[in-house]
Design a protein around this motif. Structure first.
Motif, PDB file in Angstrom:
ATOM      1  N   LEU A  73       0.832  -1.198   0.000  1.00 23.39           N
ATOM      2  CA  LEU A  73       0.000   0.000   0.000  1.00 23.39           C
ATOM      3  C   LEU A  73       0.870   1.254   0.000  1.00 23.39           C
ATOM      4  CD1 LEU A  73      -2.874   1.157   0.173  1.00 23.39           C
ATOM      5  CD2 LEU A  73      -2.725   0.944   2.659  1.00 23.39           C
ATOM      6  N   LEU A  74       0.640   2.126  -0.964  1.00 27.57           N
ATOM      7  CA  LEU A  74       1.348   3.402  -1.069  1.00 27.57           C
ATOM      8  C   LEU A  74       0.343   4.540  -1.101  1.00 27.57           C
ATOM      9  CD1 LEU A  74       4.041   2.556  -3.778  1.00 27.57           C
ATOM     10  CD2 LEU A  74       4.297   2.484  -1.294  1.00 27.57           C
ATOM     11  N   GLU A  75       0.867   5.758  -1.048  1.00 30.71           N
ATOM     12  CA  GLU A  75       0.017   6.943  -1.100  1.00 30.71           C
ATOM     13  C   GLU A  75       0.611   7.980  -2.042  1.00 30.71           C
ATOM     14  OE1 GLU A  75      -1.498   6.913   3.572  1.00 30.71           O
ATOM     15  OE2 GLU A  75      -0.064   8.428   2.887  1.00 30.71           O
ATOM     16  N   LYS A  76      -0.280   8.790  -2.595  1.00 31.50           N
ATOM     17  CA  LYS A  76       0.110  10.020  -3.271  1.00 31.50           C
ATOM     18  C   LYS A  76      -0.302  11.163  -2.354  1.00 31.50           C
ATOM     19  CE  LYS A  76      -0.743   8.201  -7.935  1.00 31.50           C
ATOM     20  NZ  LYS A  76      -1.583   8.333  -9.152  1.00 31.50           N
ATOM     21  N   GLN A  77       0.659  11.997  -1.997  1.00 31.33           N
ATOM     22  CA  GLN A  77       0.359  13.118  -1.105  1.00 31.33           C
ATOM     23  C   GLN A  77       1.232  14.315  -1.464  1.00 31.33           C
ATOM     24  OE1 GLN A  77      -0.209  14.183   3.645  1.00 31.33           O
ATOM     25  NE2 GLN A  77       0.715  12.236   3.085  1.00 31.33           N
ATOM     26  N   PHE A  78       0.647  15.490  -1.561  1.00 29.29           N
ATOM     27  CA  PHE A  78       1.418  16.696  -1.845  1.00 29.29           C
ATOM     28  C   PHE A  78       2.237  17.070  -0.622  1.00 29.29           C
ATOM     29  CE2 PHE A  78       2.018  21.320  -1.854  1.00 29.29           C
ATOM     30  CZ  PHE A  78       2.665  21.476  -3.075  1.00 29.29           C
ATOM     31  N   ARG A  79       3.529  17.295  -0.834  1.00 25.41           N
ATOM     32  CA  ARG A  79       4.421  17.706   0.244  1.00 25.41           C
ATOM     33  C   ARG A  79       5.035  19.057  -0.118  1.00 25.41           C
ATOM     34  NH1 ARG A  79       3.326  15.032   4.896  1.00 25.41           N
ATOM     35  NH2 ARG A  79       3.481  12.755   4.687  1.00 25.41           N
ATOM     36  N   PRO A  80       4.694  20.117   0.614  1.00 30.39           N
ATOM     37  CA  PRO A  80       5.185  21.446   0.280  1.00 30.39           C
ATOM     38  C   PRO A  80       6.710  21.565   0.159  1.00 30.39           C
ATOM     39  CG  PRO A  80       3.370  21.621   1.810  1.00 30.39           C
ATOM     40  CD  PRO A  80       3.690  20.158   1.701  1.00 30.39           C
ATOM     41  N   PRO A  81       7.523  20.958   1.072  1.00 23.68           N
ATOM     42  CA  PRO A  81       8.969  21.097   0.902  1.00 23.68           C
ATOM     43  C   PRO A  81       9.479  20.537  -0.422  1.00 23.68           C
ATOM     44  CG  PRO A  81       8.484  20.382   3.124  1.00 23.68           C
ATOM     45  CD  PRO A  81       7.199  20.273   2.353  1.00 23.68           C
ATOM     46  N   ALA A  82       8.812  19.488  -0.932  1.00 18.89           N
ATOM     47  CA  ALA A  82       9.209  18.916  -2.223  1.00 18.89           C
ATOM     48  C   ALA A  82       8.588  19.692  -3.377  1.00 18.89           C
ATOM     49  CB  ALA A  82       8.791  17.447  -2.299  1.00 18.89           C
ATOM     50  N   GLY A  83       7.527  20.451  -3.092  1.00 16.57           N
ATOM     51  CA  GLY A  83       6.839  21.179  -4.142  1.00 16.57           C
ATOM     52  C   GLY A  83       6.197  20.259  -5.154  1.00 16.57           C
ATOM     53  N   SER A  84       5.846  19.059  -4.703  1.00 21.05           N
ATOM     54  CA  SER A  84       5.361  18.043  -5.627  1.00 21.05           C
ATOM     55  C   SER A  84       4.516  17.019  -4.885  1.00 21.05           C
ATOM     56  CB  SER A  84       6.553  17.338  -6.299  1.00 21.05           C
ATOM     57  OG  SER A  84       6.130  16.307  -7.163  1.00 21.05           O
ATOM     58  N   VAL A  85       3.753  16.243  -5.656  1.00 20.30           N
ATOM     59  CA  VAL A  85       3.060  15.093  -5.086  1.00 20.30           C
ATOM     60  C   VAL A  85       4.082  13.981  -4.900  1.00 20.30           C
ATOM     61  CG1 VAL A  85       1.279  13.349  -5.444  1.00 20.30           C
ATOM     62  CG2 VAL A  85       0.858  15.723  -6.108  1.00 20.30           C
ATOM     63  N   VAL A  86       4.099  13.405  -3.704  1.00 20.31           N
ATOM     64  CA  VAL A  86       5.122  12.425  -3.334  1.00 20.31           C
ATOM     65  C   VAL A  86       4.494  11.039  -3.245  1.00 20.31           C
ATOM     66  CG1 VAL A  86       6.835  11.780  -1.591  1.00 20.31           C
ATOM     67  CG2 VAL A  86       6.360  14.197  -2.048  1.00 20.31           C
ATOM     68  N   ILE A  87       5.234  10.047  -3.714  1.00 22.24           N
ATOM     69  CA  ILE A  87       4.846   8.648  -3.548  1.00 22.24           C
ATOM     70  C   ILE A  87       5.488   8.171  -2.257  1.00 22.24           C
ATOM     71  CG2 ILE A  87       4.849   6.343  -4.549  1.00 22.24           C
ATOM     72  CD1 ILE A  87       3.350   8.451  -6.218  1.00 22.24           C
ATOM     73  N   GLU A  88       4.659   7.744  -1.297  1.00 23.39           N
ATOM     74  CA  GLU A  88       5.193   7.421   0.017  1.00 23.39           C
ATOM     75  C   GLU A  88       4.390   6.311   0.686  1.00 23.39           C
ATOM     76  OE1 GLU A  88       3.021  10.972   2.528  1.00 23.39           O
ATOM     77  OE2 GLU A  88       4.819  11.480   1.391  1.00 23.39           O
ATOM     78  N   PHE A  89       4.921   5.824   1.803  1.00 21.12           N
ATOM     79  CA  PHE A  89       4.195   4.858   2.620  1.00 21.12           C
ATOM     80  C   PHE A  89       3.178   5.589   3.500  1.00 21.12           C
ATOM     81  CE2 PHE A  89       8.350   2.472   2.316  1.00 21.12           C
ATOM     82  CZ  PHE A  89       7.859   1.395   1.594  1.00 21.12           C
ATOM     83  N   PRO A  90       2.115   4.921   3.920  1.00 25.38           N
ATOM     84  CA  PRO A  90       1.280   5.502   4.968  1.00 25.38           C
ATOM     85  C   PRO A  90       2.156   5.785   6.191  1.00 25.38           C
ATOM     86  CG  PRO A  90       0.200   3.583   4.005  1.00 25.38           C
ATOM     87  CD  PRO A  90       1.604   3.612   3.463  1.00 25.38           C
ATOM     88  N   ALA A  91       1.944   6.924   6.814  1.00 25.33           N
ATOM     89  CA  ALA A  91       2.813   7.313   7.924  1.00 25.33           C
ATOM     90  C   ALA A  91       2.146   8.393   8.751  1.00 25.33           C
ATOM     91  CB  ALA A  91       4.165   7.812   7.396  1.00 25.33           C
ATOM     92  N   GLY A  92       2.709   8.654   9.930  1.00 29.75           N
ATOM     93  CA  GLY A  92       2.169   9.722  10.747  1.00 29.75           C
ATOM     94  C   GLY A  92       2.946   9.912  12.037  1.00 29.75           C
ATOM     95  N   LEU A  93       2.655  11.019  12.714  1.00 32.10           N
ATOM     96  CA  LEU A  93       3.330  11.348  13.959  1.00 32.10           C
ATOM     97  C   LEU A  93       2.708  10.600  15.131  1.00 32.10           C
ATOM     98  CD1 LEU A  93       3.708  15.213  13.533  1.00 32.10           C
ATOM     99  CD2 LEU A  93       5.433  13.456  13.109  1.00 32.10           C
ATOM    100  N   VAL A  94       3.543  10.262  16.086  1.00 30.28           N
ATOM    101  CA  VAL A  94       3.105   9.542  17.281  1.00 30.28           C
ATOM    102  C   VAL A  94       2.447  10.525  18.249  1.00 30.28           C
ATOM    103  CG1 VAL A  94       3.836   8.076  19.200  1.00 30.28           C
ATOM    104  CG2 VAL A  94       5.008   7.918  16.995  1.00 30.28           C
ATOM    105  N   ASP A  95       1.277  10.158  18.739  1.00 27.26           N
ATOM    106  CA  ASP A  95       0.600  10.975  19.739  1.00 27.26           C
ATOM    107  C   ASP A  95       1.068  10.590  21.141  1.00 27.26           C
ATOM    108  OD1 ASP A  95      -0.873  12.332  17.864  1.00 27.26           O
ATOM    109  OD2 ASP A  95      -2.674  11.103  18.109  1.00 27.26           O
ATOM    110  N   ALA A  96       0.973  11.530  22.063  1.00 32.02           N
ATOM    111  CA  ALA A  96       1.333  11.250  23.452  1.00 32.02           C
ATOM    112  C   ALA A  96       0.453  10.139  24.012  1.00 32.02           C
ATOM    113  CB  ALA A  96       1.180  12.507  24.299  1.00 32.02           C
ATOM    114  N   GLY A  97       1.089   9.189  24.692  1.00 28.09           N
ATOM    115  CA  GLY A  97       0.353   8.136  25.352  1.00 28.09           C
ATOM    116  C   GLY A  97       0.049   6.920  24.505  1.00 28.09           C
ATOM    117  N   GLU A  98       0.424   6.911  23.209  1.00 26.97           N
ATOM    118  CA  GLU A  98       0.160   5.738  22.393  1.00 26.97           C
ATOM    119  C   GLU A  98       1.460   5.028  22.033  1.00 26.97           C
ATOM    120  OE1 GLU A  98      -1.814   6.557  18.684  1.00 26.97           O
ATOM    121  OE2 GLU A  98      -0.274   7.937  18.001  1.00 26.97           O
ATOM    122  N   THR A  99       1.378   3.721  21.833  1.00 30.76           N
ATOM    123  CA  THR A  99       2.547   2.957  21.420  1.00 30.76           C
ATOM    124  C   THR A  99       2.780   3.158  19.932  1.00 30.76           C
ATOM    125  OG1 THR A  99       1.319   0.951  20.847  1.00 30.76           O
ATOM    126  CG2 THR A  99       1.995   1.224  23.172  1.00 30.76           C
TER     127      THR A  99
END
Length: 209
Positions: A73-99
């Protein structure tokens, strides 16, 4: 679902540290092996929970297609620093209190709509530095499978934030390297983590030949 294809950078301006929500630019003073004092500029993420080993997680999500072949599973997502739509893995930031594992399954559901199941492993996830020459950011990779037979995965529904425009899609694992080259030729940016993963698979094929 709104496609990320229409996004574009409008302007780039300096940002004062006091106004930053996610990152700080810092100067690091360190000693070299010969005893000299030197300085280094870096970006430091300021959102990492104190009790977490990593800032973020990336998810290797695999399903089996009708021919019982693995797809990733991949994603297309616009990333401002790249100035382009990026092909990437699903991902995200860790929230406080979760593993890290909880974060992976949550982000997978939010970004792609799929309910995943963790792949059992014998050790804790390996913490990896995304760009150690310029950033303190650390991530881990979590392995998961997606059972397409589950009713919830028949018509997955995303839970995106209003700033997220993500298009998930599946690619046969055996064709990943070639598909990424096609995307790059079409003007997409390839996230280094996806690219390195694909190059590793391709090298393994060459070594087995």
């Amino acid at each position: 679902m709104t496609s990320p294809m229409g996004a574009k950078v409008v302007s780039i301006n300096p940002l004062e540290t006091a106004n930053a929500r996610w990152l700080n630019l810092v100067q690091i003073e360190y000693l070299t092996p010969d005893g000299k004092t030197r300085q280094w500029e870096a970006v430091r993420r300021i959102t990492k929970p104190r009790d977490s080993a990593a800032d973020s997680v990336h998810i290797f999500a695999i399903r089996r297609n009708a021919a019982n072949e693995p797809e990733i599973l991949l994603e297309k997502q616009f990333r401002p620093p790249a100035g382009s739509v990026v092909i990437e893995f699903p991902a995200g930031l860790v929230d406080a209190g979760e593993t890290l594992e909880e974060c992976a399954l949550r982000e997978l559901k939010e970004e792609t709509g799929y309910i995943g199941e963790l792949v059992p492993v014998d050790a804790s996830p390996m913490v990896m530095w995304g760009s150690p020459a310029s950033s303190s950011s650390r991530t881990v990779f979590i392995n998961a499978t997606v059972d397409v037979g589950r009713p919830e995965n028949q018509n997955p529904v995303t839970e995106l934030e209003d700033t997220e425009f993500i298009e998930p899609f599946w690619v046969p694992l055996a064709k990943l390297h070639g598909e990424l080259r096609k995307f790059a030729a079409e003007g997409f940016a390839i996230d280094s983590k996806v690219g390195v993963f694909a190059e590793g698979l391709e090298m393994a094929k060459l070594l087995q030949a």
